[in-house]
Design a protein around this motif. Structure first.
Motif, PDB file in Angstrom:
ATOM      1  N   ALA A 161       0.826  -1.212   0.000  1.00 19.97           N
ATOM      2  CA  ALA A 161       0.000   0.000   0.000  1.00 19.97           C
ATOM      3  C   ALA A 161       0.859   1.260   0.000  1.00 19.97           C
ATOM      4  O   ALA A 161       0.600   2.214  -0.752  1.00 19.97           O
ATOM      5  CB  ALA A 161      -0.937  -0.001   1.209  1.00 19.97           C
ATOM      6  N   VAL A 162       1.896   1.277   0.821  1.00 13.92           N
ATOM      7  CA  VAL A 162       2.775   2.451   0.894  1.00 13.92           C
ATOM      8  C   VAL A 162       3.432   2.728  -0.454  1.00 13.92           C
ATOM      9  O   VAL A 162       3.561   3.879  -0.877  1.00 13.92           O
ATOM     10  CB  VAL A 162       3.851   2.260   1.990  1.00 13.92           C
ATOM     11  CG1 VAL A 162       4.956   3.309   1.863  1.00 13.92           C
ATOM     12  CG2 VAL A 162       3.212   2.345   3.372  1.00 13.92           C
ATOM     13  N   GLY A 163       3.835   1.664  -1.154  1.00 10.88           N
ATOM     14  CA  GLY A 163       4.452   1.855  -2.461  1.00 10.88           C
ATOM     15  C   GLY A 163       3.559   2.620  -3.411  1.00 10.88           C
ATOM     16  O   GLY A 163       4.029   3.445  -4.214  1.00 10.88           O
ATOM     17  N   GLN A 164       2.244   2.374  -3.330  1.00 16.35           N
ATOM     18  CA  GLN A 164       1.294   3.097  -4.176  1.00 16.35           C
ATOM     19  C   GLN A 164       1.095   4.538  -3.692  1.00 16.35           C
ATOM     20  O   GLN A 164       0.849   5.439  -4.490  1.00 16.35           O
ATOM     21  CB  GLN A 164      -0.044   2.359  -4.183  1.00 16.35           C
ATOM     22  CG  GLN A 164       0.042   0.955  -4.778  1.00 16.35           C
ATOM     23  CD  GLN A 164      -1.242   0.179  -4.593  1.00 16.35           C
ATOM     24  OE1 GLN A 164      -2.291   0.543  -5.127  1.00 16.35           O
ATOM     25  NE2 GLN A 164      -1.181  -0.907  -3.831  1.00 16.35           N
ATOM     26  N   GLU A 165       1.229   4.744  -2.393  1.00 16.84           N
ATOM     27  CA  GLU A 165       1.037   6.080  -1.833  1.00 16.84           C
ATOM     28  C   GLU A 165       2.182   7.030  -2.176  1.00 16.84           C
ATOM     29  O   GLU A 165       1.961   8.236  -2.367  1.00 16.84           O
ATOM     30  CB  GLU A 165       0.922   5.987  -0.299  1.00 16.84           C
ATOM     31  CG  GLU A 165      -0.315   5.247   0.189  1.00 16.84           C
ATOM     32  CD  GLU A 165      -0.276   4.957   1.686  1.00 16.84           C
ATOM     33  OE1 GLU A 165      -1.250   4.388   2.202  1.00 16.84           O
ATOM     34  OE2 GLU A 165       0.733   5.320   2.332  1.00 16.84           O
ATOM     35  N   VAL A 166       3.403   6.498  -2.253  1.00 16.76           N
ATOM     36  CA  VAL A 166       4.580   7.375  -2.336  1.00 16.76           C
ATOM     37  C   VAL A 166       5.257   7.387  -3.700  1.00 16.76           C
ATOM     38  O   VAL A 166       6.243   8.101  -3.894  1.00 16.76           O
ATOM     39  CB  VAL A 166       5.621   7.011  -1.252  1.00 16.76           C
ATOM     40  CG1 VAL A 166       4.990   7.109   0.129  1.00 16.76           C
ATOM     41  CG2 VAL A 166       6.199   5.612  -1.480  1.00 16.76           C
ATOM     42  N   ALA A 167       4.745   6.627  -4.650  1.00 14.74           N
ATOM     43  CA  ALA A 167       5.358   6.641  -5.987  1.00 14.74           C
ATOM     44  C   ALA A 167       5.370   8.043  -6.577  1.00 14.74           C
ATOM     45  O   ALA A 167       6.291   8.421  -7.308  1.00 14.74           O
ATOM     46  CB  ALA A 167       4.622   5.671  -6.908  1.00 14.74           C
ATOM     47  N   VAL A 168       4.363   8.839  -6.254  1.00 21.16           N
ATOM     48  CA  VAL A 168       4.269  10.203  -6.759  1.00 21.16           C
ATOM     49  C   VAL A 168       5.423  11.069  -6.261  1.00 21.16           C
ATOM     50  O   VAL A 168       5.744  12.096  -6.862  1.00 21.16           O
ATOM     51  CB  VAL A 168       2.909  10.817  -6.356  1.00 21.16           C
ATOM     52  CG1 VAL A 168       2.821  11.006  -4.845  1.00 21.16           C
ATOM     53  CG2 VAL A 168       2.647  12.126  -7.078  1.00 21.16           C
ATOM     54  N   PHE A 169       6.082  10.647  -5.164  1.00 19.47           N
ATOM     55  CA  PHE A 169       7.215  11.393  -4.618  1.00 19.47           C
ATOM     56  C   PHE A 169       8.560  10.841  -5.094  1.00 19.47           C
ATOM     57  O   PHE A 169       9.608  11.178  -4.546  1.00 19.47           O
ATOM     58  CB  PHE A 169       7.182  11.362  -3.087  1.00 19.47           C
ATOM     59  CG  PHE A 169       5.893  11.831  -2.497  1.00 19.47           C
ATOM     60  CD1 PHE A 169       5.404  13.098  -2.767  1.00 19.47           C
ATOM     61  CD2 PHE A 169       5.148  10.994  -1.671  1.00 19.47           C
ATOM     62  CE1 PHE A 169       4.204  13.542  -2.227  1.00 19.47           C
ATOM     63  CE2 PHE A 169       3.953  11.421  -1.117  1.00 19.47           C
ATOM     64  CZ  PHE A 169       3.479  12.697  -1.399  1.00 19.47           C
ATOM     65  N   ASN A 170       8.527   9.950  -6.101  1.00 18.59           N
ATOM     66  CA  ASN A 170       9.743   9.326  -6.622  1.00 18.59           C
ATOM     67  C   ASN A 170      10.398   8.407  -5.576  1.00 18.59           C
ATOM     68  O   ASN A 170      11.611   8.276  -5.511  1.00 18.59           O
ATOM     69  CB  ASN A 170      10.749  10.372  -7.098  1.00 18.59           C
ATOM     70  CG  ASN A 170      11.853   9.786  -7.966  1.00 18.59           C
ATOM     71  OD1 ASN A 170      11.629   8.827  -8.717  1.00 18.59           O
ATOM     72  ND2 ASN A 170      13.052  10.328  -7.863  1.00 18.59           N
ATOM     73  N   ILE A 171       9.560   7.782  -4.769  1.00 20.28           N
ATOM     74  CA  ILE A 171      10.032   6.815  -3.779  1.00 20.28           C
ATOM     75  C   ILE A 171       9.559   5.434  -4.212  1.00 20.28           C
ATOM     76  O   ILE A 171       8.359   5.221  -4.406  1.00 20.28           O
ATOM     77  CB  ILE A 171       9.498   7.138  -2.375  1.00 20.28           C
ATOM     78  CG1 ILE A 171       9.947   8.528  -1.926  1.00 20.28           C
ATOM     79  CG2 ILE A 171       9.960   6.085  -1.362  1.00 20.28           C
ATOM     80  CD1 ILE A 171       9.285   9.008  -0.646  1.00 20.28           C
ATOM     81  N   GLY A 172      10.496   4.526  -4.396  1.00 23.94           N
ATOM     82  CA  GLY A 172      10.162   3.160  -4.784  1.00 23.94           C
ATOM     83  C   GLY A 172      10.252   2.219  -3.605  1.00 23.94           C
ATOM     84  O   GLY A 172      11.093   2.394  -2.717  1.00 23.94           O
ATOM     85  N   CYS A 173       9.392   1.194  -3.583  1.00 23.92           N
ATOM     86  CA  CYS A 173       9.359   0.222  -2.486  1.00 23.92           C
ATOM     87  C   CYS A 173       9.519  -1.193  -3.022  1.00 23.92           C
ATOM     88  O   CYS A 173       8.851  -1.571  -3.990  1.00 23.92           O
ATOM     89  CB  CYS A 173       8.046   0.324  -1.719  1.00 23.92           C
ATOM     90  SG  CYS A 173       7.798   1.879  -0.841  1.00 23.92           S
TER      91      CYS A 173
END
Length: 276
Positions: A161-173
């Motif tokens: 879930a977090v990966g989908q939340e933060v992809a917009v910030f150029n953060i990969g999980c």
């Protein structure tokens, strides 16, 4: 290009293998341990590149203090690796309340709070990578592993879930799902529940016998696995999962296939509950 990594649990297992490889290639590592003396050898050889802090993942306020301190002193941290954890094994009924609480506090809540503490810094710097150590037991389940599975299935849902939340910030999980590896996980860091006589004939008892006998040798090479984990940060977008080890592949493939087949068999039943 030199990278800076933040890794929990760098004194043993995958954390140690990754730290040794990263320092050898010229990267910087901010590592956490519960016992600073356990890193004396690496610290002496890499004093300029190895930043260490004492941390117990059951101490949520301390997690935030240490993460903030690492980013404050080192500046940009490219990769955050939530690695520290351990296995608790035995039948669910056999576990003590204290064992259950400590397992969840360490593996699940500790990992969640590590990621949460790093997030503001990663957003502010414009991106980064989060790597969460899971296990093939984060997609498959075995008798005797109920509480360990609870922690790993929980953290997998969180990271998905977090990966989908933060992809917009150029953060990969990325979730790492190794099978058995030749680290100290199975025979040194793992913990066992007390035994109830009623479970002597249960398949849950197998894990007790395996760990107590100490004769089963895992197939996985942790050095090779560490290499792949490190190399994953060069892949864009970040891989959502890394299955490492033939045992991980076969076990997860079997149980995921069984789950999908069971779902397909219930398709008509599922659709029948929709409102007309």
């Amino acid at each position: 290009m030199q990278h800076t990594w933040f890794i929990t649990g760098v004194n043993s297992g995958f954390g140690r293998h990754m730290t040794e490889q990263l320092l050898a290639r010229g990267d910087r590592v901010a590592g956490t341990v519960r016992d600073l003396d356990s890193m004396a050898d690496l610290s002496a050889r890499h004093s300029d590149a190895l930043w260490l802090a004492k941390l117990d993942l059951t101490d949520t306020p301390a997690i935030r203090r240490v993460v903030d301190l690492a980013f404050g002193e080192l500046g940009i941290i490219d990769v955050v690796v939530s690695n520290a954890g351990y296995g608790l094994f035995g039948a669910a009924e056999e576990m003590t309340d204290e064992q259950i609480t400590h397992q969840i506090d360490t593996n699940l809540i500790g990992s969640i709070q590590t990621v949460r503490a790093a997030m503001p810094h990663l957003r502010k710097q414009g991106g980064g990578r989060i790597i969460q150590l899971s296990t093939m037991g984060g997609q498959a389940a075995f008798p005797g592993g109920s509480l360990y599975h609870a922690s790993k299935w929980g953290i997998e849902g969180f990271i998905d879930a977090v990966g989908q939340e933060v992809a917009v910030f150029n953060i990969g999980c990325t979730l790492v799902e190794p099978g058995g590896a030749r680290t100290n996980f199975r025979y040194q860091s793992s913990r066992l529940s007390p035994k109830l006589d009623a479970y002597e004939t249960s398949p849950a008892r197998t894990v007790h016998r395996t760990i107590e006998e100490g004769t089963s040798i895992p197939i996985g090479d942790p050095g090779k696995m560490a290499e792949i984990i490190i190399a994953s940060v060069n892949h864009h977008p970040a891989p959502k999962r890394l299955a490492l080890g033939s045992d991980a592949y076969y076990v997860m493939h079997k149980q995921l296939t069984e789950r999908l087949n069971a779902l397909e068999a219930q398709k008509e039943l599922a659709f029948s509950t929709d409102a007309s």
